[in-house]
Design a protein around this motif. Structure first.
Motif, PDB file in Angstrom:
ATOM      1  N   SER A  17       0.830  -1.200   0.000  1.00 16.11           N
ATOM      2  CA  SER A  17       0.000   0.000   0.000  1.00 16.11           C
ATOM      3  C   SER A  17       0.867   1.255   0.000  1.00 16.11           C
ATOM      4  CB  SER A  17      -0.904   0.027   1.243  1.00 16.11           C
ATOM      5  OG  SER A  17      -1.756  -1.086   1.286  1.00 16.11           O
ATOM      6  N   TYR A  59     -13.975   6.343 -10.196  1.00 10.43           N
ATOM      7  CA  TYR A  59     -12.726   5.590 -10.340  1.00 10.43           C
ATOM      8  C   TYR A  59     -12.681   4.873 -11.682  1.00 10.43           C
ATOM      9  CZ  TYR A  59     -12.536   6.129  -5.257  1.00 10.43           C
ATOM     10  OH  TYR A  59     -12.521   6.643  -3.984  1.00 10.43           O
ATOM     11  N   ASP A  61     -12.060   1.595 -13.783  1.00  8.37           N
ATOM     12  CA  ASP A  61     -12.422   0.233 -13.383  1.00  8.37           C
ATOM     13  C   ASP A  61     -11.247  -0.538 -12.784  1.00  8.37           C
ATOM     14  OD1 ASP A  61     -14.835  -0.455 -16.063  1.00  8.37           O
ATOM     15  OD2 ASP A  61     -15.032   0.597 -14.148  1.00  8.37           O
ATOM     16  N   LYS A  64     -10.931   0.194  -8.956  1.00  8.04           N
ATOM     17  CA  LYS A  64     -12.103   0.135  -8.075  1.00  8.04           C
ATOM     18  C   LYS A  64     -11.918  -0.956  -7.019  1.00  8.04           C
ATOM     19  CE  LYS A  64     -15.612   1.996 -11.191  1.00  8.04           C
ATOM     20  NZ  LYS A  64     -16.814   1.702 -12.024  1.00  8.04           N
ATOM     21  N   GLY A  65     -12.239  -0.605  -5.788  1.00 10.18           N
ATOM     22  CA  GLY A  65     -12.083  -1.543  -4.691  1.00 10.18           C
ATOM     23  C   GLY A  65     -10.689  -1.574  -4.096  1.00 10.18           C
ATOM     24  N   ARG A  66      -9.732  -0.942  -4.754  1.00  9.45           N
ATOM     25  CA  ARG A  66      -8.341  -0.933  -4.262  1.00  9.45           C
ATOM     26  C   ARG A  66      -7.876   0.482  -3.887  1.00  9.45           C
ATOM     27  NH1 ARG A  66      -4.214  -2.289  -7.499  1.00  9.45           N
ATOM     28  NH2 ARG A  66      -5.242  -1.598  -9.436  1.00  9.45           N
ATOM     29  N   THR A  68      -8.701   4.646  -3.002  1.00  6.69           N
ATOM     30  CA  THR A  68      -9.698   5.557  -2.450  1.00  6.69           C
ATOM     31  C   THR A  68      -9.184   6.986  -2.516  1.00  6.69           C
ATOM     32  OG1 THR A  68     -10.470   3.860  -0.887  1.00  6.69           O
ATOM     33  CG2 THR A  68     -11.106   6.136  -0.444  1.00  6.69           C
ATOM     34  N   THR A  83      -4.182   0.447  -2.204  1.00  2.03           N
ATOM     35  CA  THR A  83      -3.946  -0.843  -1.570  1.00  2.03           C
ATOM     36  C   THR A  83      -3.903  -1.943  -2.627  1.00  2.03           C
ATOM     37  OG1 THR A  83      -6.294  -1.270  -1.196  1.00  2.03           O
ATOM     38  CG2 THR A  83      -5.126  -0.065   0.519  1.00  2.03           C
ATOM     39  N   SER A  84      -3.450  -3.106  -2.223  1.00  2.00           N
ATOM     40  CA  SER A  84      -3.349  -4.256  -3.127  1.00  2.00           C
ATOM     41  C   SER A  84      -2.689  -3.851  -4.440  1.00  2.00           C
ATOM     42  CB  SER A  84      -4.737  -4.844  -3.391  1.00  2.00           C
ATOM     43  OG  SER A  84      -5.358  -5.247  -2.191  1.00  2.00           O
TER      44      SER A  84
END
Length: 115
Positions: A17, A59, A61, A64-66, A68, A83-84
């Protein structure tokens, strides 16, 4: 005029991260949208994430989810929490401030993700 200074880039292993910061100064009260973009070697600059003056976020694609995006109005700072991280996230990351008549960019900060 708007001035933007990015920081927080570096070298990280895949899965790790980083948090990027963008310190803004100048005539920033009227900015409609803040954004993070990135440019990998040999590729065009691409949008990563945006946040509007009302707090709406968007965001690409692939993050997204990683990732922010957020902002601290008291500190006049925009953040990108990543992250990730993946090797394909390696790029120079740029902060952007936009409203009609203003399209300001920072100098960029390098993010390198090793596999």
């Amino acid at each position: 005029q708007v001035q933007l200074v990015e920081s927080g880039g570096g070298l990280v292993q895949a899965g790790g991260s980083l948090r990027l910061s963008c310190a803004a100064s100048g005539i920033i009260f009227s900015i409609n949208q803040w954004g993070w973009y990135r440019q990998a070697p040999g590729k065009q600059r691409e949008l990563v994430a945006t946040i509007t003056s009302r707090g709406s976020t968007n965001y690409v694609d692939s993050v997204k989810g990683r990732f922010t995006i957020s902002r601290d109005n008291a500190k006049n700072t925009i953040y990108l929490q990543m992250t990730s991280l993946k090797p394909e996230d390696t790029a120079v990351y740029y902060c952007n401030a936009y409203r009609p008549g203003i399209n300001a960019w920072g100098q960029g900060t390098q993010v390198t993700v090793s596999s």
